[in-house]
Structure formats: C-alpha cells, structure tokens
Design a protein around this motif. Sequence first.
Motif, PDB file in Angstrom:
ATOM      1  N   ALA A  38      51.189  24.835  41.321  1.00  0.00           N
ATOM      2  CA  ALA A  38      50.314  24.796  42.492  1.00  0.00           C
ATOM      3  C   ALA A  38      49.239  25.863  42.348  1.00  0.00           C
ATOM      4  N   ARG A  39      48.085  25.559  42.906  1.00  0.00           N
ATOM      5  CA  ARG A  39      47.026  26.561  42.996  1.00  0.00           C
ATOM      6  C   ARG A  39      47.021  27.051  44.438  1.00  0.00           C
ATOM      7  N   VAL A  40      47.393  28.315  44.635  1.00  0.00           N
ATOM      8  CA  VAL A  40      47.519  28.889  45.970  1.00  0.00           C
ATOM      9  C   VAL A  40      46.445  29.967  46.130  1.00  0.00           C
ATOM     10  N   GLY A  41      45.560  29.749  47.083  1.00  0.00           N
ATOM     11  CA  GLY A  41      44.469  30.702  47.272  1.00  0.00           C
ATOM     12  C   GLY A  41      43.620  30.859  46.022  1.00  0.00           C
ATOM     13  N   GLY A  42      43.505  29.783  45.255  1.00  0.00           N
ATOM     14  CA  GLY A  42      42.682  29.816  44.044  1.00  0.00           C
ATOM     15  C   GLY A  42      43.400  30.293  42.800  1.00  0.00           C
ATOM     16  N   GLU A  43      44.676  30.723  42.903  1.00  0.00           N
ATOM     17  CA  GLU A  43      45.418  31.223  41.756  1.00  0.00           C
ATOM     18  C   GLU A  43      46.562  30.278  41.410  1.00  0.00           C
TER      19      GLU A  43
END
Length: 660
Positions: A38-43
């Motif tokens: 997953a990409r969470v907050g762009g990370e």
Amino acid sequence: MSDVRVTIQRDSEREERVVTTGTTAAALFEGERSVVAARVGGELKDLTHPLAEGDEVEPVEITSDDGLNILRHSTAHVMAQAVQELFPEAKLGIGPPIKDGFYYDFDVAEPFTPDDLKRIEKKMQQIQKQGQRFARRVTTDEAAREELADEPYKLELIGLKGNAADAAEGASAEVGTGELTIYDNVDAKSGELCWKDLCRGPHLPSTRLIPAFKLMRSAAAYWRGSERNPQLQRIYGTAWPTKDELKQYLEFLAEAEKRDHRRLGTELDLFSFPEEIGPGLAVFHPKGGVVRRVMEDYSRRRHEDAGYEFVNTPHISKEKLFETSGHLPSYGENMFPPLEFDEQNYRLKAMNCPMHNLVFKARGRSYRELPLRLFEFGTVYRYEKSGVVHGLTRSRGFTQDDSHIYCTKEQMAGELDNLLTFVLDLLRDYGLSEFELELSTRDPESDKFIGTDEVWEEATDALRQAAEKQGLPLVPDPGGAAFYGPKISVQAKDAIGRSWQMSTIQVDFNQPARFGLEYTAADGSRQQPVMLHRALFGSIERFFAVLLEHYAGAFPAWLAPVQAIGIPIGDDHVPYLTEFAAAAKAKGLRMEVDSSSDRMQKKIRNAQKAKTPFMIIAGDEDIANGAVSFRYRDGSQKNGIPKDEAISEILDAVERRIQV
C-alpha cells in the motif's frame, strides 16, 4: 477501541472509510489478491502497516511498477536466503530490484557455477512453497550491528544510514534514509525465524506470493560499484506476476540474444574488437565499412539539404580548452588521463562542442549569418569502466554525428522545432517509427549544474514547447540534464519493443558565455548567441548496433553491404552473371557473383546466412531468354525476369529504402 477515518485512493476515485484502530492495510484490501502493498501518505508500506486517522491509502497491485519492484526485491531476499543455506560462508552484499529482475551480491570463496545456480533455484522453490512471512521490525544501529556482526558489508551499510546517496548500486534500498529496519523471514506454521536481512522494504506478505521466477546468470561485481573495493559474485534473476509472463520474457530474451549485435557482427563479418587494441575500441571490416559509409553518406546529404556546414576538428587538444568549456571539472572522470608534452597537458577529445565554439570565434560574426549550423562526424574518446563497456553500444572510442547551431534568442524556438522534426524524419528514413521524447531538467539541489535559474528556466521552457509540438509522449527526467543545460532525448523502439536513446538536443546559454562568443546584431550591438547541441545518432557505432539488432542483421537493400549476389546453377553460367553484375554495378548497386566450387544449394544457404536481400540465379533457360531468376531473403522465388527489369527491381527497393 476507537475508530479512525481513512481515504482509499484508486486512480481518480476516492472512498472514505471508517475502521477500528490497529486495522492494517491488508484488512482494508482483504480479498484483493493482486494487492501486495500500500502507498500510505505517499510512501510505500507493507500490508501489515497499521492505519492512522486521516491516512490516504492507495493499493499497490503486483502488476504495477511499484508492485513489480516489490515482487523482485522480495525474490532477491529469497535467493539470498537460499544461497546462505547452501553456502553458509557466503557474506551478503546488496540485493535491489532492477529493470525486469533483480540481483544480489555475495562474497564467496569461488565463483558460482551453472550447477550452483540450479541448486539455488531449487532451494528458492522450496522456500517459496513454505510460505514464509516477511516481517518488518525497527531496530537501532547498535542492535543491528550486534545482530549482523558476521556480515561486514551490512555493517558498512549501517554506517551509511542517513547518507544513502553514498550507497551506490542500490544500497539505498537496504538502509534508506529514515529508521533502520530488518526483515525476518518467518515460518508461517511454527513462527520460527528462518532468515533475516537489513532492508527498508517493503516486501510481499509471504513467499507464496512469488508466482514465477528464474535465475539467469552470475557475474563478478565490485562492492558498491568501485574498483577500489572487493570483487563480489552477483547473481541475476527475474520474477513475474504469472508463469505466462515469465515464459514470454524468456522468449523475448532468446530473440534478443539472436539479435545481439556483437554476435551478428562476427557472423556477418562486419566488425570486431581486437584484444591487441583494447576493450571498447572497434575496427570495422569491409562489409561493416560499407554499411557505415552508406549511413554517413545519406546523413551528409540530408544535412546539406537542411543548411548545415561541415567542419573537422582534431582528436586532441590542450587541457585548458576543456577547463574553459567546463567539461574538465564536471566531466573529467569520463575523460582519459592527460598526455604531457611541450611542457603542457593535452587531452584526447571527449566532445566536439568546445572546438566548434572556436570555429564560431575564429572571426567576427554577423546576425546575417545566423543561424549558423555546424556539423561534424567527430571521433571522441571517453573512459568507460571495463565493467560497463558493451560492444558498440558502450565503447571508449566512437564517432558522433555532432551538430552545434548558433542562433539568436528570437530564432531559438523555430530552430528547436525544425531540429526535432529533422531528427525524427531522418530516424524514420532508417526504419525506426515508434518514438517518445524525454525532457531532462536540472536538479535544483545539485551543485553539478552551472548557470543561473533564469537561464535554465528559459532554456527548459523552449525545449518543452518544441517537444509538445511533435504530438509524441513526453516523459520527465528530473535531474538528468547535462551540466550546462536541459535536453530532449528521442527514445526509439526497435522491432522487438526495446527502447533505445537516440538523438539528443540541448539548449546551452553557458558555453557561449564561457567562450565569450558574440555576433553583431542589426543595431550594431554585440550580442551572445544561443548554442544548441544536437547528436542525431548519438554515435555512428551505437546507431549501427541498434539498426543491426532492429533488423536482426537483415538490413534493407539500401543499407545491405551486398545488395545482390549472383548464384550460377553451374560453372558455365558464371560469365553470364558476371556480365549482369557489371551492369548492376554500373547503376550503383553492390553486387557480387559466387563463383566458388560449392554446389548451388550451398551457395544459396551461404547467401541466406549472409542475409543478402537478392539472390540472382541463372541457368541455361535464363541465358537463352536473356533473363535471370530471383530468390528473395524470405525464400520466395520469381523466375524468368528480363535482365533490365531485374536491375530496375533492385534499384527500386534501394531507392525506396524498403525491406525485401
């Protein structure tokens, strides 16, 4: 337990969802088997990452670029685990994903053999079937050093944490720039630790999610890419989301191997790399020389028609010239060491532009002369490390089809537009047809770039506008500009879909200033010209290699070293074909007659192996009718063609630059 609100982002769609505290990304995408991270907050995060209030979460599917990298990085870890289980003395280097695959470096007593790779791959299959979990944990420098005390290269990487720019060749994938993390490979049933590695991740949830992989080869590689460091053994592999995709990739590699220009260069007697001369320095044989001459001659004619003027410059210069241009301080490591004589240092020429500047500066220039388009087939020499030298595509001596255009700022936009159109049209003439453009710009944080922000902004904007007019895909390349200015690169796809960087066009306000270049404007004032750099092929040698692989050695008739070969049915028919060949040569065609003692069928096989476009066969019936028979490269045949018509057909194929 409390609730938290998160937002799921899928392309342009957004969905808000309320979940309980501690909910992981895996739970958010439960049932979506293709989601591996997953990409969470762009990370990028592992699926085990717990979500917090306000998180924006984007699923990462295994088929995406990020997903493929995670798949391949995870497979690299499985390979390293397999190596250490089979070779307990092996010390770990680094193991990043790369284009279409991955590698891992190991310090071992002996190089890996093909049989070793088979054993490692079998062990990897066992690990994959066990379904080991990739478990991330945060650690401290001190704890990591204690855990990895037997891994000297990992200890060195720990010292690079926070300065990953120094960690060459993928080391940043191990340590990152934030918190230090170790990934444990844990047995899914017993919870037992099977293996561990220093890595910033993320990884797949389980080894079972590695659907298809294969080990490709091993090679020597210096630690962190420096010849001053120990030489390790690198194993390359590939991994894909499905077995079908792996099969397709392996078939693609087999086709690419058949087209390898180094192999074809030997088989077709085009060029070689004599050991006595040195690596990366090619000699062209007579047949290769013909192809090269035809390529250059056609390019010369097109440049003359487009208003270019030809110059020639030396292969060597005083070192001071490259200090003035800015190349020595910015590009010196890619230049050969100085030669000292006459109490001065000289350098082999690594680029043509400084000398072209001196041609411009040799006398006063008027605005009436601009744009001034200088062109040269200029041979240059660059020091490439032995590990990256690769046939004609990465060599140490090569000839650039180099052009430098000097114009006014008012002329710049029109010249860039004309340049790109000229470049693309000429590449199409050589048989390439699918392109995209790459815009390389400056990294404002880097100190390697010279010139003011205003100059860079103006140059970049002019290039962008010219590129957009072509209606082709435009790909950004932040930080990829030359030290003196931004550039547009033409990326061309070959017959099997590989992308090659071809022509480059660069806007340069800096070198004219460094050399004090001026022209007299219409109002009598002295003005500085804009300098446009342009290499159409990049280098003759590299473009030769690209075309050789694109056509798999079967050049179209206009480029073929031998356009037609006469094959007599018997010895009595040789004089007739010799006369026909003389008539063909008188029309400018490149024709030979095989008068060897081989049987006719052997001569045909030889011509097919040489990939000759036209085989001209003659026997008693052909001679009686004043005709010849055609056998084409694809094996088809046409009989009883009058001699004049036969020559006209070959001429037509050559003049129209078509494949036969």
